[in-house]
Design an enzyme around this catalytic site. Sequence first.
Site, short mmCIF file in Angstrom:
data_model
loop_
_atom_site.label_atom_id
_atom_site.label_comp_id
_atom_site.label_asym_id
_atom_site.label_seq_id
_atom_site.Cartn_x
_atom_site.Cartn_y
_atom_site.Cartn_z
N HIS A 22 -3.19 -32.81 37.56
CA HIS A 22 -3.14 -31.61 36.73
C HIS A 22 -4.52 -31.38 36.09
O HIS A 22 -5.07 -32.29 35.47
CB HIS A 22 -2.09 -31.75 35.62
CG HIS A 22 -1.94 -30.51 34.78
ND1 HIS A 22 -1.22 -29.41 35.21
CD2 HIS A 22 -2.42 -30.19 33.55
CE1 HIS A 22 -1.25 -28.47 34.28
NE2 HIS A 22 -1.99 -28.92 33.27
N ASP A 30 4.97 -30.68 33.47
CA ASP A 30 3.72 -31.39 33.15
C ASP A 30 3.90 -32.28 31.94
O ASP A 30 2.99 -32.41 31.10
CB ASP A 30 2.58 -30.40 32.91
CG ASP A 30 2.36 -29.46 34.08
OD1 ASP A 30 2.62 -29.88 35.23
OD2 ASP A 30 1.93 -28.31 33.85
N CYS A 50 -64.90 -26.31 31.78
CA CYS A 50 -64.25 -27.40 31.06
C CYS A 50 -64.95 -28.73 31.28
O CYS A 50 -64.86 -29.63 30.44
CB CYS A 50 -62.78 -27.49 31.43
SG CYS A 50 -62.49 -27.79 33.18
#
Length: 829
Positions: free
Chosen positions: A95, A131, A626
């Site tokens: 379930h 259930d 850089c």
Amino acid sequence: MKITVIGQSLFGQEVYKELRKEGHQIVGVFTIPDKDGKADPLATEAEKDGVPVFKFPRWRLKGKVIPELNVLPFCSQFIPMEVIDLPKHGSIIYHPSILPRHRGASAINWTLIHGDKKAGFTVFWADDGLDTGPILLQKKCEVLPDDTVNTLYNRFLFPEGVKGTVEAVQLIAKGIAPKIIQPEEGATYEGIQKKENAQVNWDQPAEAIHNWIRGNDKVPGAWSVVDGQKITFYGSSLVENGSSPDSQQLQIPGASRPGLVTKNGLVLYGNDGKTLLVKNLQFEDGKMIAASQYFKSGDDLTVDLTEEETKLAEEIRSIWKGILSNVDGIEDSTDFFKSGAASMDVVRLVEEVKIKTNGLELQNEDVYMATTFKDFVQMLVLKLRGDDSKEELHVDYVEMQVNNMTIRMPHQLFINGHFLDAEGQKSYETINPTDGKPICKVSLAQIPNVDKAVAAAKEAFENGQWGKMNARDRGRLLYKLADLMEEHQEELATIESIDSGAVYTLALKTHVGMSIQTFRYFAGWCDKIQGHTIPINQARPNRNLTFTKKEPIGLMYGRCRVAQYINTGKVPKNPNLKPCSCQHFRKKKVSAPLKIPPPFPFPQNSLLQLQKMGMSSVFFNKGENCIAAGRLFVEEPIHDIFVKKVVEEVKKMKIGDPLDRSTDHGPQNHKAHLEKLIQYCQTGCQEGATLVCGGKQLPRPGFFFEPTVFTNVEDHMFIAKEESFGPVMIISKFKQDDIEGVLKRANDTEFGLASGVFTQDISKAMYVSEKLQAGTVFINTYNKTDVASPFGGFKQSGFGKDLGEISLPVLSTYVFTKNTISPPIFYAF
């Protein structure tokens, strides 16, 4: 054990297969009758194995079977108690909820509708209640914010549910299966969700509307009447603010305010003023469209097929015919689902198309959104062409005639696939450093714009198509991007020159040329990014293993760094001062280089080479580099002649228009930088350094600064410690053979990106390069970077590496435990 499987669907099929793998004997399968001449997947699998299959439209006791256990993995039928109680061990049922919460047939729907934070499944012992039987086993999972019935089922309830059901059988076989009585506290029962009771109630908060839509997605589908017809909503997510300038209003009866059809989907409002976004809409005739296409007619999206595409269409027609065997012929108007196709047929169609097209991966969603044969072929062709977005990019260009060509530059913010004005129409002028005049006004992002950009980048990273794409397809697109850049490289280099002052030939070769090389290099890596499986001490007896997987991380800058990241799903950002070439290119820790120790010239080297390389290390791209050499240490015996030669060559440099092919030295990037260089040189003079040449702005329009040389620079001086990022050569002496002393001076900095050694003594070169605390050490050369070579600094000059294989995404480590009872468990660090 002897087991009877009672149920249906792919879930039942997988449980059946896993039980057989574990050695259990399936003595019979009871399932539903064939539908439209097609057997249920469980029946198909059992019949293939020669297992007796019984297909009852309804149950009644006919004769007796003698299994030890009935397993009901998924069953929509009422089973008589005589059947339930007949086996030795009775019956167990799967379930899809954490019982006793959400009893009933629509448990997954109600888990989402109620906004539960946890979902899961229960395997319980069947009794005569609904259930309510004793619990044998439960497993839980987190509910994700945008989970639907489909995603929750496919992610957890299906795969883990199959494992959990088989695990339950194993526990029974070992005689250790528990029977835990369900508590009544917290128990709920909700009715079956059907189409007729799935209508949206708009008079509630946005989160409740979102939960209702996703709780009915895909079945039965939350709906509302819009424009006189029933429209079903799919793919809901909560958003902060989904509106956009180009949105169109859509009246939603009963809603607190009209919806908005945007390029991302349909924005809907709750009665609390908050918003949700719906991706897809389905009409009463079954046709599904992207919500963003609501106001567009089908004719607007039709494309003419090439001869090759027409041939492919006929091959696809044959695939449809094979699946829809009950249909006489496949016409353009044939509807896949109205002709009897089911969910398994969607999977088959997707897989057969993947084989036929050599790897095109459709989603099941694509089939639902193109249900007729004509629409399906159109969708397929657009995806193969790579232009299935069906949305034109609207760009407001600034055009200029320059460098014997017309250049077109976008000037707006680029957010979430759109060029947009900034909040409040804020903008600033980007200046051509060659003449000091404005190029154009560029949108200046405000806080709300930044928030939207970050949210869009996060969404693209986490849910966008790029990250989901097959790695080889990503590589193919990166190759295509590199080809497009190469096709427009003159225009890109021209924009770079007028925007940043870079000499055109340098921009063409390095700024743009190296970018193209980088994209091609990393395009080849896309399908070669892989981790490792690592043996560990605890490998026995628990059968553990560790594996690593490379994952993308963060944000980056600049075109050369883009390729290595977007091959795994990152998003680039523009520089704020000079954005034009990045904006044109568009038609998060930051690995940031900062400052470097100096190069070391030694007297044995060729003086000519030394002078050329020394100048290149400083004056390359006007010092705006850089890895520009912030300081040069020169051995005493050659110091004076080196300085003399450098000054002679500096005076020969042609300073001028960067678009002039003979120019050696262009203007500085922007005015503030020019002013900083002037102050920098003034400080050097004030502290006692010797200004040999330069040090001033040139008396001409624009931001031109003279190439500058300082000598007699002592270690404590400002210009010895701080980088100019400009055309300023800082020269300091060191005594002959005082290698340890000069190494100490060079390493006395918190930075360490790159350095250089110039000598013909290989042992000296290797010793010095080993002792220098810099990420890159050039030997007898400088500025020779390559896309295949790692690049990055030590100390405060950033962390990690750009370029090369080492720059690919970081490793995540996973420990895998295989247990004979529990399903596999993954731990991520």
